[in-house]
Motif scaffolding. Structure first.
Motif, short mmCIF file in Angstrom:
data_model
loop_
_atom_site.label_atom_id
_atom_site.label_comp_id
_atom_site.label_asym_id
_atom_site.label_seq_id
_atom_site.Cartn_x
_atom_site.Cartn_y
_atom_site.Cartn_z
N ILE A 1 -21.19 -48.05 -32.00
CA ILE A 1 -20.16 -47.84 -30.94
C ILE A 1 -18.71 -47.59 -31.98
CG2 ILE A 1 -18.26 -49.32 -29.84
CD1 ILE A 1 -20.58 -51.53 -29.35
N LYS A 2 -18.64 -47.95 -33.21
CA LYS A 2 -17.70 -47.74 -34.17
C LYS A 2 -17.43 -46.01 -34.28
CE LYS A 2 -15.77 -48.69 -38.55
NZ LYS A 2 -16.09 -49.48 -39.97
N ARG A 3 -18.72 -45.31 -34.51
CA ARG A 3 -18.89 -43.99 -34.96
C ARG A 3 -18.28 -43.06 -33.81
NH1 ARG A 3 -24.60 -43.47 -37.83
NH2 ARG A 3 -24.05 -44.81 -39.64
N VAL A 4 -18.26 -43.61 -32.52
CA VAL A 4 -17.84 -42.73 -31.30
C VAL A 4 -16.49 -42.93 -31.01
CG1 VAL A 4 -18.34 -42.11 -28.81
CG2 VAL A 4 -20.14 -43.02 -30.39
N LYS A 5 -15.64 -41.70 -30.99
CA LYS A 5 -14.16 -41.81 -30.72
C LYS A 5 -13.96 -41.29 -29.60
CE LYS A 5 -13.76 -42.75 -35.27
NZ LYS A 5 -13.70 -44.27 -35.41
N MET A 6 -12.79 -41.69 -28.87
CA MET A 6 -12.53 -41.31 -27.51
C MET A 6 -12.49 -39.76 -27.46
SD MET A 6 -12.44 -43.82 -25.55
CE MET A 6 -11.09 -43.99 -24.04
N ASP A 7 -11.54 -39.34 -28.51
CA ASP A 7 -11.67 -37.85 -28.64
C ASP A 7 -13.09 -37.09 -28.76
OD1 ASP A 7 -8.93 -38.46 -28.93
OD2 ASP A 7 -8.62 -37.57 -31.22
N ASP A 8 -13.91 -37.47 -29.12
CA ASP A 8 -15.24 -37.10 -29.15
C ASP A 8 -15.89 -36.96 -27.93
OD1 ASP A 8 -15.32 -37.27 -31.90
OD2 ASP A 8 -16.16 -39.15 -32.23
N ILE A 9 -15.53 -38.11 -26.91
CA ILE A 9 -16.05 -38.15 -25.75
C ILE A 9 -15.25 -36.88 -24.71
CG2 ILE A 9 -16.13 -39.44 -23.56
CD1 ILE A 9 -16.45 -41.98 -25.42
N ALA A 10 -13.97 -36.83 -25.01
CA ALA A 10 -13.25 -35.93 -24.23
C ALA A 10 -13.71 -34.30 -24.34
CB ALA A 10 -11.77 -36.24 -24.62
N LYS A 11 -13.94 -34.33 -25.89
CA LYS A 11 -14.23 -32.70 -26.15
C LYS A 11 -15.75 -32.48 -25.52
CE LYS A 11 -11.93 -32.64 -30.57
NZ LYS A 11 -12.20 -32.72 -32.07
N LYS A 12 -16.64 -33.50 -25.71
CA LYS A 12 -17.92 -33.16 -25.17
C LYS A 12 -18.10 -33.10 -23.66
CE LYS A 12 -20.98 -35.56 -28.42
NZ LYS A 12 -21.80 -34.63 -28.69
N LEU A 13 -16.96 -33.68 -23.07
CA LEU A 13 -16.94 -33.45 -21.48
C LEU A 13 -15.99 -32.10 -21.07
CD1 LEU A 13 -16.61 -37.26 -20.42
CD2 LEU A 13 -18.63 -35.65 -19.78
N VAL A 14 -15.41 -31.76 -21.95
CA VAL A 14 -14.49 -30.64 -21.92
C VAL A 14 -13.21 -31.07 -21.09
CG1 VAL A 14 -14.12 -27.93 -21.60
CG2 VAL A 14 -16.18 -29.13 -22.08
N ILE A 15 -12.52 -32.36 -21.27
CA ILE A 15 -11.62 -32.59 -20.44
C ILE A 15 -10.40 -33.02 -21.46
CG2 ILE A 15 -12.73 -33.59 -18.61
CD1 ILE A 15 -12.52 -36.24 -19.72
N SER A 16 -9.23 -33.12 -20.99
CA SER A 16 -8.21 -33.51 -21.92
C SER A 16 -8.21 -34.93 -22.36
CB SER A 16 -6.87 -33.35 -21.21
OG SER A 16 -6.55 -34.30 -20.15
N LYS A 17 -7.49 -35.24 -23.44
CA LYS A 17 -7.57 -36.82 -23.68
C LYS A 17 -6.77 -37.59 -23.01
CE LYS A 17 -6.30 -35.84 -28.13
NZ LYS A 17 -5.73 -36.13 -29.54
N ARG A 18 -5.78 -36.78 -22.33
CA ARG A 18 -4.77 -37.68 -21.50
C ARG A 18 -5.54 -38.04 -20.14
NH1 ARG A 18 0.60 -35.07 -18.45
NH2 ARG A 18 0.87 -36.58 -16.90
N THR A 19 -6.44 -37.00 -19.63
CA THR A 19 -7.13 -37.27 -18.38
C THR A 19 -8.12 -38.55 -18.73
OG1 THR A 19 -7.22 -35.02 -17.76
CG2 THR A 19 -9.13 -36.56 -17.00
N LEU A 20 -8.85 -38.58 -19.90
CA LEU A 20 -9.77 -39.56 -20.31
C LEU A 20 -9.01 -40.90 -20.38
CD1 LEU A 20 -12.52 -40.81 -21.46
CD2 LEU A 20 -11.66 -39.82 -23.66
N TYR A 21 -7.70 -40.82 -21.15
CA TYR A 21 -7.23 -42.27 -21.17
C TYR A 21 -6.38 -42.74 -19.82
CZ TYR A 21 -7.79 -42.46 -26.26
OH TYR A 21 -8.02 -42.54 -27.53
N GLU A 22 -6.23 -41.77 -18.72
CA GLU A 22 -5.88 -42.21 -17.69
C GLU A 22 -6.80 -43.04 -16.73
OE1 GLU A 22 -4.70 -38.31 -15.50
OE2 GLU A 22 -2.45 -38.73 -16.53
N ILE A 23 -8.10 -42.88 -17.11
CA ILE A 23 -9.26 -43.34 -16.40
C ILE A 23 -9.60 -44.69 -17.23
CG2 ILE A 23 -11.81 -43.01 -15.70
CD1 ILE A 23 -11.20 -40.21 -15.23
N TYR A 24 -9.81 -44.40 -18.47
CA TYR A 24 -10.17 -45.63 -19.33
C TYR A 24 -9.00 -45.75 -20.52
CZ TYR A 24 -14.79 -45.61 -16.97
OH TYR A 24 -15.71 -45.77 -16.06
N ASN A 25 -8.27 -46.73 -20.51
CA ASN A 25 -7.17 -46.93 -21.48
C ASN A 25 -7.62 -47.00 -22.67
OD1 ASN A 25 -4.23 -47.36 -21.81
ND2 ASN A 25 -4.64 -49.36 -22.00
N LYS A 26 -8.62 -47.45 -22.97
CA LYS A 26 -9.08 -47.66 -24.33
C LYS A 26 -10.79 -47.71 -24.30
CE LYS A 26 -7.93 -52.69 -24.38
NZ LYS A 26 -7.17 -53.73 -25.13
#
Length: 210
Positions: A31-56
């Motif tokens: 869990i620790k090694r995975v960053k929210m930024d990494d998830i956004a990049k892999k899905l090719v979506i903006s960090k803003r979109t990701l945080y709108e759906i999952y706040n943290k």
């Protein structure tokens, strides 16, 4: 209205994509090694979109844990409906599910779960609900002659949980594989509460799994 439905459908699909990819990353890397930024990049979506759906990350992880727990429960329920199994069938199927789970998951994932209070609280409540079901399960096993009637099953359950806590706290997964650990822990307890009749059937069924 049609446009709104399309947007809602896309949002739900994106939410599922985020959840599935995130859990895959958590399982593989911890869990620790995975960053929210990494998830956004892999899905090719903006960090803003990701945080709108999952706040943290903890909220995302909690949804993933809920999904995993529900899938496990649903599998066991369907198994019991379709197979009309006895308690030994159910016990061995549960063992098989747990072994498959640890086979594909990085031990760090399990070790890091306790750092998230929402996850700990959710799993504690989940375990309490399962505890009530397990008591009925053991009573059935005793009635059918598969389980011993002189065992304190509540105490056995506490021993089992404490053993796994010891494994994670002392990082035994760095010395032994999680499958090897789980095999030995589950066998220790399962064989301990089975009668001779239950042992014979369990050994036969476990041998078939191999």
């Amino acid at each position: 209205m049609h446009k709104i439905n399309i947007q809602t459908e896309y949002r739900e699909q994106l939410k599922d994509r985020i959840l599935n990819l995130a859990m895959h990353e958590f399982y593989v890397n911890g869990i620790k090694r995975v960053k929210m930024d990494d998830i956004a990049k892999k899905l090719v979506i903006s960090k803003r979109t990701l945080y709108e759906i999952y706040n943290k990350k903890e909220d995302l992880l909690l949804e993933g844990i809920k999904m995993s727990e529900c899938l496990c429960d649903n599998h066991m329920e369907e198994f019991q409906k379709e197979k009309a199994p006895d308690v030994m069938d159910i016990l061995v199927e549960f063992y098989k599910v747990q072994m498959e789970k640890v086979r594909t998951v990085n031990p760090l994932f399990f070790a890091e779960l306790h750092k998230y209070s929402k996850i700990v609280n959710y799993l504690s409540k989940r375990h309490e609900l399962r505890r009530n079901k397990s008591h009925m399960f053991f009573k059935r096993g005793i009635r059918d002659g598969y389980f011993r009637d002189d065992i304190d099953y509540s105490l056995v359950e506490r021993f089992s949980n404490a053993t796994m806590e010891y494994v994670m706290d002392n990082k035994l997964y760095e010395t032994y594989s999680m499958q090897h650990i789980l095999y030995n822990v589950m066998f220790l307890f399962m064989r301990g509460f089975c009668t001779d009749k239950g042992l014979a059937i369990m050994d036969m069924k476990i041998k078939r799994l191999k």
